[in-house]
Design an enzyme around this catalytic site. Structure first.
Site, PDB file in Angstrom:
ATOM      1  N   ASP A  60       3.464 -47.482 -12.074  1.00  0.00           N
ATOM      2  CA  ASP A  60       2.946 -48.152 -13.575  1.00  0.00           C
ATOM      3  C   ASP A  60       4.008 -48.902 -14.412  1.00  0.00           C
ATOM      4  O   ASP A  60       5.001 -49.214 -13.545  1.00  0.00           O
ATOM      5  CB  ASP A  60       3.062 -46.756 -14.585  1.00  0.00           C
ATOM      6  CG  ASP A  60       1.896 -45.964 -14.225  1.00  0.00           C
ATOM      7  OD1 ASP A  60       0.824 -46.407 -13.984  1.00  0.00           O
ATOM      8  OD2 ASP A  60       2.240 -44.515 -14.664  1.00  0.00           O
ATOM      9  N   TYR A 118      10.092 -39.187  -5.834  1.00  0.00           N
ATOM     10  CA  TYR A 118      10.718 -39.737  -7.093  1.00  0.00           C
ATOM     11  C   TYR A 118      12.129 -39.291  -7.518  1.00  0.00           C
ATOM     12  O   TYR A 118      12.266 -38.119  -7.168  1.00  0.00           O
ATOM     13  CB  TYR A 118       9.759 -39.805  -8.110  1.00  0.00           C
ATOM     14  CG  TYR A 118       8.431 -40.536  -7.920  1.00  0.00           C
ATOM     15  CD1 TYR A 118       8.311 -42.097  -8.468  1.00  0.00           C
ATOM     16  CD2 TYR A 118       7.253 -40.103  -7.260  1.00  0.00           C
ATOM     17  CE1 TYR A 118       7.035 -42.827  -8.438  1.00  0.00           C
ATOM     18  CE2 TYR A 118       6.061 -40.840  -7.213  1.00  0.00           C
ATOM     19  CZ  TYR A 118       6.020 -42.052  -7.623  1.00  0.00           C
ATOM     20  OH  TYR A 118       4.996 -42.852  -7.380  1.00  0.00           O
TER      21      TYR A 118
END
Length: 270
Positions: A60, A118
């Site tokens: 994003d 992540y």
């Protein structure tokens, strides 16, 4: 032109690192800056033909990558140095190619991936940072990283992550398989490291937002398990900011033999 005269097509994989703070996300979009657009432009200059890339995970706006993987097809035969040094020379300073590897026809950066990893970096200090202000999330209340780690362990395995899923998520299912989630402190940095087969939209940032409430002793350790069971996004904490999030690694079957550089982000010990 007959089939015999068609030029050969090469499939190439690249490891990509980028600072996402000045981009409106990975995916190419009209009117706004994207990492994909800059990378495709640089690759097209080196290949001398239009290049389209496919990525392992579309991050994003404001999210970073140290271990993004892409692939593309081209009729251009180039040395590895052209796809690394040459492409980097045509990229802005906040995007870089880390490695290159020729891959077989059945490889796909997204669909061949078996897991994504992540790291979320929290700068836990009374005063905000300046130099790394777009590379970490500042949280001024003292955080108990061990408490956060214990609370997070209920997320392991296959679960319905509706409580940690963005309302606008387009995935067909909220079920994901979390392989590990670790919360550790490195001086003023609290690092949330999570690996799963895939992630629903905003899943890491929503988990971290709620873990910070536990770490600040605003919620009990049991709260994360209660949220998971409730399957209700409105009960969980606010979504953590984008700037602390990094896509650090993508797993593939060993037969592709892709390079595995240090995960980073590189201002932390690996």
């Amino acid at each position: 032109m007959s089939d015999q005269q068609q030029p050969p097509v090469y499939k190439i994989a690249l490891g990509i690192e980028y600072d996402g703070s000045k981009y409106y996300g990975w995916q190419r979009q009209n009117e706004v800056r994207s990492v994909q657009e800059k990378l495709e432009k640089a690759l097209s200059q080196v290949a001398n033909e239009p290049i389209t890339v496919f990525c392992a995970g579309r991050t994003d706006a404001g999210v970073h990558g140290t271990g993004q993987v892409v692939h593309f097809e081209t009729t251009a035969l180039r040395k590895d140095a052209a796809w690394t040094l040459g492409v980097n020379a045509n990229l802005p300073g906040d995007i870089a190619v880390r490695w290159v590897k020729a891959v077989p026809d059945d490889f796909h950066a997204r669909f061949s991936a078996t897991a994504r990893r992540y790291r979320y970096i929290i700068y836990n200090h009374r005063l905000r940072p300046a130099v790394l202000s777009k590379g970490v999330t500042h949280f001024y209340e003292p955080l108990d990283a061990e408490r956060m780690h214990r609370a997070a362990q209920c997320l392991l395995g296959e679960n319905d992550f509706t409580s940690f899923r963005a309302v606008q998520c387009q995935s067909r299912t909220p079920w994901r398989n979390v392989m590990h989630i670790n919360v550790t402190r490195h001086g003023p940095y609290v690092v949330v490291d999570i690996k799963a087969n895939a992630f629903v939209h905003h899943m890491v940032r929503n988990i971290v937002g709620s873990l910070m409430e536990v770490g600040a002793h605003n919620q009990p350790e049991s709260w994360i398990a209660e949220l998971l069971a409730a399957k209700d996004r409105t009960l969980a904490a606010a979504t953590a900011k984008a700037e602390g999030l990094y896509l650090v690694a993508v797993d593939y079957p060993d037969r592709y033999d892709l390079p595995k550089p240090p995960m980073g982000p590189l201002f932390l010990a690996d």
